[in-house]
Write an enzyme that holds these catalytic residues in place. Structure first.
Site, mmCIF file in Angstrom:
data_model
loop_
_atom_site.group_PDB
_atom_site.id
_atom_site.type_symbol
_atom_site.label_atom_id
_atom_site.label_comp_id
_atom_site.label_asym_id
_atom_site.label_seq_id
_atom_site.Cartn_x
_atom_site.Cartn_y
_atom_site.Cartn_z
ATOM 1 N N GLY A 98 0.803 -1.226 0.000
ATOM 2 C CA GLY A 98 0.000 0.000 0.000
ATOM 3 C C GLY A 98 0.826 1.261 0.000
ATOM 4 C CE LYS A 152 -1.217 1.578 9.613
ATOM 5 N NZ LYS A 152 -2.513 0.901 9.440
ATOM 6 C CB THR A 186 8.955 -2.381 11.092
ATOM 7 O OG1 THR A 186 7.619 -2.731 10.676
ATOM 8 C CG2 THR A 186 8.892 -1.473 12.309
ATOM 9 C CB THR A 187 8.081 -2.846 5.466
ATOM 10 O OG1 THR A 187 6.793 -2.640 6.080
ATOM 11 C CG2 THR A 187 7.932 -3.827 4.327
ATOM 12 C CD GLU A 234 9.709 -6.757 1.675
ATOM 13 O OE1 GLU A 234 9.521 -6.201 2.789
ATOM 14 O OE2 GLU A 234 9.010 -7.707 1.264
ATOM 15 N N GLY A 248 -2.951 0.186 5.072
ATOM 16 C CA GLY A 248 -1.945 0.381 4.022
ATOM 17 C C GLY A 248 -2.562 0.420 2.640
ATOM 18 N NE ARG A 249 -6.586 -4.539 2.812
ATOM 19 C CZ ARG A 249 -6.064 -4.970 3.962
ATOM 20 N NH1 ARG A 249 -4.756 -4.892 4.146
ATOM 21 N NH2 ARG A 249 -6.839 -5.444 4.926
ATOM 22 C CD GLU A 266 -2.388 -6.663 2.340
ATOM 23 O OE1 GLU A 266 -2.496 -5.447 2.611
ATOM 24 O OE2 GLU A 266 -1.312 -7.214 2.035
ATOM 25 C CG HIS A 279 -4.299 -8.403 -29.096
ATOM 26 N ND1 HIS A 279 -4.527 -8.756 -30.408
ATOM 27 C CD2 HIS A 279 -4.966 -7.238 -28.894
ATOM 28 C CE1 HIS A 279 -5.285 -7.827 -30.986
ATOM 29 N NE2 HIS A 279 -5.567 -6.897 -30.091
ATOM 30 C CE LYS A 324 5.292 -8.633 6.190
ATOM 31 N NZ LYS A 324 4.722 -7.477 6.944
HETATM 32 O O1 LIG Z 1 3.622 0.615 4.699
HETATM 33 P P1 LIG Z 1 4.328 -0.534 5.373
HETATM 34 O O2 LIG Z 1 4.112 -0.558 6.866
HETATM 35 O O3 LIG Z 1 5.791 -0.570 4.991
HETATM 36 O O4 LIG Z 1 3.638 -1.898 4.842
HETATM 37 C C1 LIG Z 1 3.754 -2.175 3.479
HETATM 38 C C2 LIG Z 1 2.799 -3.294 3.117
HETATM 39 O O5 LIG Z 1 3.120 -4.506 3.801
HETATM 40 C C3 LIG Z 1 1.944 -5.246 4.009
HETATM 41 O O6 LIG Z 1 2.094 -6.456 3.356
HETATM 42 C C4 LIG Z 1 1.727 -5.461 5.497
HETATM 43 O O7 LIG Z 1 2.903 -6.027 6.019
HETATM 44 C C5 LIG Z 1 0.799 -4.443 3.403
HETATM 45 O O8 LIG Z 1 -0.392 -4.573 4.095
HETATM 46 C C6 LIG Z 1 1.346 -3.054 3.472
HETATM 47 O O9 LIG Z 1 0.685 -2.173 2.576
#
Ligand SMILES: O=P(O)(O)OC[C@H]1O[C@@](O)(CO)[C@@H](O)[C@@H]1O
Length: 552
Positions: free
Chosen positions: A161, A213, A216-217, A219, A274-275, A360, A391, A516
């Site tokens: 999101g 958001k 801590t993500t 990636e 997030g979404r 989600e 196509h 994760k």
């Molecule tokens: O904005 P963030 O906290 O980095 O989360 C990113 C995305 O990761 C998720 O998969 C939740 O872990 C989605 O719901 C979210 O939009």
């Protein structure tokens, strides 16, 4: 009561009876032949309550319904108390029960229309003011990088999101974009994504927007750290980070620990899923690309749909209509997927966006009360811009063995009327023709007449189109910020309505957590893959193969 099993509703049982007794007779060729008023009965024109130029037509006459079936579907909405739950959402009640949170993306575009007693709601205006001030400062060239140059490139680093909304909207509204500013979106942890993007960036004129958001993500924080390292390899002094990095988050502590000052942070709140967050600070990249005035139009377009969803009677309520049609196919016809087909190249990311938005939200199998469902919930959402899909996968959609309900969307007017709008007329001819082909097909008799008496039986059979494949068509004057806002909110509220009927929590995402945790566990072992422990033979075997080949 929230979280009831949908199959307990008497309306559900009525719909099952109707399906069992009627579905063999629901043939679109016949339904249209018998009722010349069918289109009149099953189309609705939306006009924003705030802006008459934000309008579109929803034609849902090419659906496998009759008036009694449509009425029974609306009875299900009543019995599931969708309107009551809608009012709970708008009132800020904590309908996200598993996380004890409100669900208030509607508050992000509320413009003080409704008083909503949830902490943070009264700060939305000041965050919007900060977005306005900062986006204008970047766009005007007033905001300078560490060598005194203006910003001509932004890199939004985020995922899910925190990426899909900005990507979809900046693509959809490219006609409104500042053409001398380049926007990149980095989401994947795969180093290729950041590496290929940084090749296109000049550290002196690039602004990094770290969108997360939670902040801590893995990636996003890894990509942000590598981007900062790349920047400092040229800028050297950490003091320069402040001119080239801003953060969008609910987590002030983590943002400051990363090294971004709080005045360079744009805040949002835990009641923004997030979404559902493109309307929040996550929309900063949108405001920079299309300008704050257009970003505000986007919000207002959504707000108009919020008011419609909140006030329109069920039989006139567009999100409700889309929701119940989806349930009719998903739960009674057994359709597994739903297609979004925007006949507008600017909307080529629309289906990608709602893959997260829908799947989600409603990819759940336990009700809010913890009961395992014994019925289908969220569909698999997919799609592509027309005419490209024709196509690629339309063969299956027309003659395959699967029922795939489809929403077709298109603007009457193109932003790019090249060749005297010849391209657009061709595009729209397909937008009109495909639902017609899906609905009415081509009979064996018509095929024989076309092929003549010498045609072989297999050839004749291969050219028959069974038809009776349902679709909705949404036609709007032009793809403007306000119209896009209304369309996105339309589908957000469709998702909400379906979730209430299925009794599930559409606003948490427990399903993304296990992968994760397992990945973090394996990551710790990949430093010495030969010693990997505690996995099945398949995972172990794969990791050993990686070990064998991981050195050039
Ligand atoms: O904005 P963030 O906290 O980095 O989360 C990113 C995305 O990761 C998720 O998969 C939740 O872990 C989605 O719901 C979210 O939009």
């Amino acid at each position: 009561m929230s979280g009831r099993l949908a199959t307990e509703y008497s309306a559900w049982k009525k719909l099952q009876d109707l399906y069992d007794t009627e579905h063999n007779r629901l043939v679109l060729r016949d339904l249209f032949a018998k009722d010349p008023q069918r289109f009149q009965k099953f189309n609705r024109e939306y006009v924003s309550p705030d802006d008459a130029s934000t309008t579109f037509l929803l034609d849902f006459s090419k659906n496998l319904i009759t008036e009694p079936i449509f009425a029974a579907l609306l009875d299900l909405v009543r019995e599931a108390q969708v309107e009551e739950y809608r009012e709970k959402m708008f009132a800020g009640e904590h309908i996200n029960t598993s996380e004890d949170r409100a669900v208030l993306h509607v508050a992000l575009r509320n413009f003080d229309e409704w008083k909503i007693p949830e902490s943070g709601v009264n700060e939305v205006d000041q965050v919007l003011a900060h977005i306005k001030e900062f986006s204008e400062s970047v766009r005007s060239g007033e905001w300078k990088g560490y060598t005194g140059k203006s910003i001509n490139t932004i890199v939004n680093i985020g995922i899910g999101g925190s990426d899909l909304g900005p990507v979809m909207v900046t693509e959809a509204l490219k006609a409104y974009s500042k053409r001398d500013l380049t926007a990149h979106f980095v989401s994947n942890i795969d180093g290729t994504h950041l590496a290929e993007t940084l090749r296109l960036c000049d550290p002196e004129t690039t602004l990094f927007i770290i969108a997360s958001k939670t902040f801590t993500t893995q990636e996003t924080i890894t990509n942000a750290t590598s981007a900062r390292d790349w920047f400092l390899s040229t800028a050297k002094d950490k003091v320069h980070v402040a001119r080239h990095f801003v953060a969008l988050s609910t987590n002030t502590k983590a943002v400051t620990e990363f090294g971004i000052s709080s005045e360079n942070m744009f805040q949002f709140w835990d009641w923004v899923g997030g979404r559902y967050s493109l309307w929040s600070a996550i929309g900063l990249s949108i405001a920079i690309v299309i300008g704050y005035a257009n970003f505000e139009e986007l919000l207002k377009g959504a707000h108009g749909m919020d008011k419609h969803f909140r006030s329109a009677p069920l039989e006139q309520n567009l999100p409700v209509i889309l929701a119940v049609l989806g349930i009719w196919y998903n739960n009674f016809y057994g359709a597994q997927t739903h297609l979004l087909l925007p006949y507008d190249q600017y909307l080529h990311k629309f289906a990608d966006y709602f893959q997260q938005g829908d799947m989600e939200s409603n990819g759940k199998s336990v009700t809010k009360n913890g009961q395992q469902v014994a019925y289908q919930t969220g569909p698999i959402l997919w799609g592509a811009a027309g005419t490209n899909g024709q196509h690629s996968f339309y063969q299956l959609v027309h003659q395959g063995t699967k029922l795939i309900p489809a929403d077709f969307l298109a603007p009457a007017i193109s932003h790019n009327p090249i060749a005297h709008s010849l391209h657009h007329r061709i595009l729209l001819s397909n937008f009109f023709a495909q639902p017609e082909a899906l609905a009415f097909g081509k009979t064996e008799e018509e095929v024989r007449k076309e092929l003549g008496p010498n045609a072989t039986e297999p050839l004749v059979k291969s050219k028959v189109f069974g038809g009776n494949r349902p679709s909705n068509s949404i036609l709007f004057p032009k793809l403007t910020p306000s119209t896009l806002g209304a369309l996105v909110a339309l589908y957000e509220h469709k998702i909400f309505t379906q979730g209430v009927i299925w009794g599930i929590n559409s606003f948490d995402q427990m399903g993304v957590e296990l992968g994760k945790v397992l990945a973090k566990n394996i990551l710790a072992q990949l430093e010495k893959p030969e010693d990997v422990q505690g996995h099945d033979s398949s995972t172990t075997g794969l990791i050993h193969y990686y070990q064998k080949h991981r050195k050039e």
